[in-house]
Motif scaffolding. Structure first.
Motif, PDB file in Angstrom:
ATOM      1  N   GLU A  86      -6.096   2.724  -0.466  1.00 26.78           N
ATOM      2  CA  GLU A  86      -7.537   3.544  -0.503  1.00 26.78           C
ATOM      3  C   GLU A  86      -8.216   3.940   0.729  1.00 26.78           C
ATOM      4  O   GLU A  86      -9.250   4.712   1.034  1.00 26.78           O
ATOM      5  N   THR A  87      -7.499   3.856   1.992  1.00 28.78           N
ATOM      6  CA  THR A  87      -7.939   4.262   3.165  1.00 28.78           C
ATOM      7  C   THR A  87      -7.583   5.381   3.658  1.00 28.78           C
ATOM      8  O   THR A  87      -6.532   6.033   3.504  1.00 28.78           O
ATOM      9  N   PHE A 120      -7.708   8.690   6.287  1.00 27.14           N
ATOM     10  CA  PHE A 120      -7.491   8.886   8.073  1.00 27.14           C
ATOM     11  C   PHE A 120      -7.795  10.268   8.244  1.00 27.14           C
ATOM     12  O   PHE A 120      -7.138  11.383   7.331  1.00 27.14           O
ATOM     13  N   GLN A 157       0.858  -1.143  -0.018  1.00 25.04           N
ATOM     14  CA  GLN A 157       0.018  -0.101  -0.048  1.00 25.04           C
ATOM     15  C   GLN A 157       0.842   1.385   0.034  1.00 25.04           C
ATOM     16  O   GLN A 157       1.976   1.332   0.511  1.00 25.04           O
ATOM     17  N   SER A 179      -3.684   9.427   3.385  1.00 29.15           N
ATOM     18  CA  SER A 179      -4.230   8.126   3.132  1.00 29.15           C
ATOM     19  C   SER A 179      -2.895   6.932   2.995  1.00 29.15           C
ATOM     20  O   SER A 179      -1.701   7.309   2.807  1.00 29.15           O
ATOM     21  N   ARG A 233      -7.350  -2.050  14.708  1.00 30.80           N
ATOM     22  CA  ARG A 233      -8.026  -1.104  13.830  1.00 30.80           C
ATOM     23  C   ARG A 233      -8.424   0.310  14.678  1.00 30.80           C
ATOM     24  O   ARG A 233      -8.632   0.087  15.894  1.00 30.80           O
ATOM     25  N   ASP A 241     -16.470   4.968   5.978  1.00 29.91           N
ATOM     26  CA  ASP A 241     -15.578   4.194   6.388  1.00 29.91           C
ATOM     27  C   ASP A 241     -14.262   4.625   6.280  1.00 29.91           C
ATOM     28  O   ASP A 241     -13.081   3.655   6.543  1.00 29.91           O
ATOM     29  N   SER A 242     -14.123   5.919   6.204  1.00 30.13           N
ATOM     30  CA  SER A 242     -12.584   6.397   6.894  1.00 30.13           C
ATOM     31  C   SER A 242     -12.256   6.234   8.088  1.00 30.13           C
ATOM     32  O   SER A 242     -13.231   6.043   8.982  1.00 30.13           O
ATOM     33  N   PHE A 243     -10.952   6.038   8.341  1.00 25.73           N
ATOM     34  CA  PHE A 243     -10.322   5.966  10.072  1.00 25.73           C
ATOM     35  C   PHE A 243     -10.339   7.330  10.492  1.00 25.73           C
ATOM     36  O   PHE A 243     -10.139   8.388   9.900  1.00 25.73           O
ATOM     37  N   ARG A 251     -14.068   3.878  12.893  1.00 29.64           N
ATOM     38  CA  ARG A 251     -14.486   4.429  11.544  1.00 29.64           C
ATOM     39  C   ARG A 251     -15.143   5.462  12.047  1.00 29.64           C
ATOM     40  O   ARG A 251     -15.782   5.733  13.115  1.00 29.64           O
TER      41      ARG A 251
END
Ligand SMILES: [Zn+2]
Length: 282
Positions: free
Chosen positions: A63-64, A66, A8, A60, A41, A22-24, A44
């Motif tokens: 795709e995640t 933050f 990643q 990021s 984790r 779904d973002s952290f 969310r």
């Protein structure tokens, strides 16, 4: 090392990304961060309370996305000590926590303009805070520090820090002073911590280390002159030569210090040191 994420890509460039469920959300409380019970984790965004207006985009990973959040501990989550995150959480989570903490502290410590005392505001274009009253700009501060593997024949110089567990071993390390080159930092830190002189200072790698808001720059260097250790300051760590065959350390994949010790233990000084280049005369 911690920042080496296998599949990643980490992207720290500031964007005006919109929060998604779904973002952290990274929530900090002192030296703790909110994580689920297994420390696998972060919460969310759809799990935290409060307005989304106060969310701050961080970065990021793949795709995640933050965000930095200021909210109560969400149900099913607990405050996990950053040290535990470093060693127990999946690597991308540990790296995100460290980098997020560095940014969180920077935002927190620059709420007020140091030049005139007014409240600062966030730029919507880049990672920058500005003072609407006097125009002062604030960019994230990164403190450069060196980690030095001093080599003497087939031995490596290890140090023991006074405020760490007795078994903890490290390399000579320290922050660059204003006005210093990193090579000068290497020479000064080795001298202060051990009373030794070094030559053939050779760059190895660097490592962003958000836990201390620093950028670690790794060097190997060869002993020059006497090998008698004589710290120049009583407050400093103890130091000792360890023959390569007695370096009892396993690879942890987290810190550059660990990688540098393991690398020397496996391969000796092969390829780690280069002769000093002649001075550039222009
Ligand atoms: Zn100001």
């Amino acid at each position: 090392m911690l920042q080496e994420l296998t599949d990643q890509v980490f992207n720290s460039q500031y964007t005006a990304a919109l929060p998604r469920d779904d973002s952290f959300a990274l929530l900090f409380e002192g030296d703790h961060i909110a994580m689920d019970q297994t420390a696998n984790r972060f919460p969310r965004l759809d799990e935290i309370q409060g307005s989304r207006d106060s969310l701050v985009y961080l970065f990021s990973i793949g795709e995640t996305v933050f965000f930095l959040a200021d909210a109560p501990l969400p149900p099913g989550m607990r405050w996990v000590e950053m040290r535990e995150v470093r060693f127990e959480a999946p690597r991308e989570m540990a790296f995100a926590a460290a980098t997020g903490q560095q940014l969180s502290l920077w935002y927190k410590r620059n709420r007020i303009c140091g030049a005139c005392g007014e409240k600062t505001q966030q730029s919507s274009m880049e990672r920058m805070l500005f003072c609407p009253a006097c125009g002062q700009l604030y960019y994230p501060a990164i403190s450069p520090a060196v980690i030095v593997g001093v080599i003497h024949g087939d031995s490596l110089l290890l140090t023991r820090m006074k405020n760490r567990p007795a078994h903890h071993r490290a390399l000579v390390a320290g922050y660059a002073e204003i006005g210093e080159t990193l090579e000068e930092t290497v020479r000064r830190e080795v001298w202060e911590e051990t009373g030794l002189r070094v030559q053939d200072i050779t760059y190895y790698k660097s490592q962003p280390w958000g836990f201390s808001s620093s950028l670690l720059v790794g060097y190997y260097a060869r002993l020059s002159g006497s090998d008698v250790i004589n710290p120049q300051d009583e407050e400093l760590d103890s130091a000792f030569w360890v023959p390569r065959g007695e370096l009892d350390v396993s690879f942890d994949g987290i810190s550059m210090t660990n990688e540098m010790i393991v690398r020397f233990a496996k391969h000796g000084s092969d390829g780690l040191l280069r002769p000093e280049m002649p001075p550039f005369m222009g």
